[in-house]
Design a protein around this motif. Structure first.
Motif, PDB file in Angstrom:
ATOM      1  N   LEU A   1      30.244  47.563  35.393  1.00 51.54           N
ATOM      2  CA  LEU A   1      30.915  47.729  34.138  1.00 51.54           C
ATOM      3  C   LEU A   1      30.093  48.865  33.202  1.00 51.54           C
TER       4      LEU A   1
ATOM      5  N   HIS B   1      34.649  48.923  35.987  1.00 53.06           N
ATOM      6  CA  HIS B   1      35.282  48.556  34.859  1.00 53.06           C
ATOM      7  C   HIS B   1      34.741  49.385  33.883  1.00 53.06           C
TER       8      HIS B   1
ATOM      9  N   GLY C   1      39.039  49.359  39.087  1.00 53.59           N
ATOM     10  CA  GLY C   1      38.539  49.298  38.079  1.00 53.59           C
ATOM     11  C   GLY C   1      39.381  48.998  36.965  1.00 53.59           C
ATOM     12  N   SER C   2      39.060  48.779  35.796  1.00 49.51           N
ATOM     13  CA  SER C   2      39.807  48.705  34.746  1.00 49.51           C
ATOM     14  C   SER C   2      39.302  49.330  33.356  1.00 49.51           C
TER      15      SER C   2
ATOM     16  N   LEU D   1      36.743  39.557  32.901  1.00 53.24           N
ATOM     17  CA  LEU D   1      36.411  40.236  33.992  1.00 53.24           C
ATOM     18  C   LEU D   1      35.720  39.101  34.882  1.00 53.24           C
TER      19      LEU D   1
END
Length: 373
Positions: free
Chosen positions: A77, A100, A126-127, A310
């Motif tokens: 992240l 992410h 990913g986001s 997550l």
């Protein structure tokens, strides 16, 4: 959406911070409070600044770029804490690595960039999630629940004021007040938190009529704007965004059939910042409001939701799609104020000059200066 392939469920989420200036401290403090998180890397083009930041917060390593940070060890992240113009390319880079990313506001500088981020996210492991932390305090959560229960009745009239004060030296910082770097003035960079909360509570907006201007500061963007917004429900609200108001306040007033709900704070709220005034014969609303624990708004509240999501392999709040309606209202306020017309939701599309830049590439207040000269 799932975790990137380099993260195993049950192991800590390895977080990197891109940009180690002021707002990065808020992200780091919030993430330190979350279980199952490792502060893995501090990334900054200034090595001295990233090293000082890493020493202050106990971050494992430093790097000058995201690629360099990944070479030094796997990440899951990234928190993007840089000036606004870099949010979009850095989010694209994070997605290209399957990571992410959490993006500070504004998530992008234009609706075009928002759509490009949506597309890139679909192609990535990913986001993306956008920082709109006012959604996550217990007051907003409680108000949503009361709305959905029907106890408040219909939404009627609202007031949404971000009245802040920034002096001229604030704007004299090289990257501030420039359309290509910040994307806009207080409409996009300051008031967006408050009217995001308004939209989160009152649902889809339908049309807006707005005015904006440069009244007191030397800057390329507006320093104040005012809008009247109609919602799909029929409710009407005013939205004022200012950085030239000596008595600072962030104020939200929502009038329902059965109660007026008010929130007054500055940069974050707890339950004591809210006030509920029942309509005659509706005193029960106050009792319902007083139920539940007090959880302040802020980065920790939103990160608690993001990290849980997550870790569970679920999409994190607030997605790019979730944030689009808020960015679209900002674009519509600019478009209405520049064009002198009412702008409807969905009207600013690929054919509109306001789709690729908030001022429609017209630099309206710079033109005013030229005319006055």
């Amino acid at each position: 959406m799932t975790h990137p392939s380099n993260h195993d469920a049950g192991t800590p989420l390895r977080v990197a911070f891109i940009g180690t200036g002021g707002i990065a401290n808020a992200h780091t403090e919030a993430l330190r409070q979350q279980p199952g998180v490792e502060l893995a890397a501090a990334i900054d083009v200034d090595p001295a600044r990233s090293e000082a930041f890493a020493g202050k917060w106990g971050v494992a390593r430093t790097a000058a770029s995201l690629a360099e940070a990944i070479d030094g060890g796997a990440l899951d992240l990234v928190a993007i804490c840089t000036p606004p113009s870099s949010h979009f390319p850095l989010a694209l880079e994070a997605l290209s690595f399957g990571l992410h990313a959490v993006i500070e506001k504004p998530p992008a500088l234009s609706l075009s960039q928002m759509r490009q981020l949506e597309a890139a996210e679909q192609a990535s492991a990913g986001s993306l999630s956008c920082i709109f932390q006012h959604r996550f305090g217990s007051g907003a959560q409680r108000l949503l629940a009361l709305q959905q229960s029907g106890v408040l009745g219909r939404q009627l009239v609202g007031t949404c004021n971000t009245l802040w004060f920034r002096d001229q030296p604030y704007f004299d910082v090289p990257w501030r007040g420039l359309w290509d770097v910040e994307g806009g003035g207080p409409t996009l960079g300051h008031g967006i938190h408050q009217f995001d909360l308004l939209l989160h509570l009152w649902g889809p907006w339908s049309e807006v009529t707005a005015f904006a201007g440069k009244l007191a500061r030397t800057t390329d963007t507006e320093d104040a704007s005012g809008a009247v917004v109609r919602f799909e429900s029929g409710a009407i609200a005013t939205v004022i965004n200012s950085v030239i108001s000596p008595r600072e306040t962030s104020y939200l007033r929502l009038d329902y059939e059965n109660a007026t709900v008010e929130l007054e704070h500055l940069y974050g709220y707890s339950d004591h910042h809210w006030k509920v005034t029942p309509a005659p014969g509706q005193d029960a609303v106050v009792g319902l409001w007083n139920e539940g624990a007090d959880h302040p708004s802020g980065h920790p509240a939103q990160y608690a939701v993001i990290i849980r999501s997550l870790q569970a392999g679920e999409p994190a709040a607030v997605s790019i799609s979730d944030a689009y309606a808020t960015m679209e209202l900002a674009a519509a306020i600019y478009a209405s104020s520049v064009s002198g017309t009412t702008v409807s939701r969905g009207q600013i599309d690929e054919s509109s000059p306001f789709f690729t830049r908030m001022d429609g590439h017209l630099e309206p207040w710079k033109q005013e200066e030229a005319l006055e000269a």
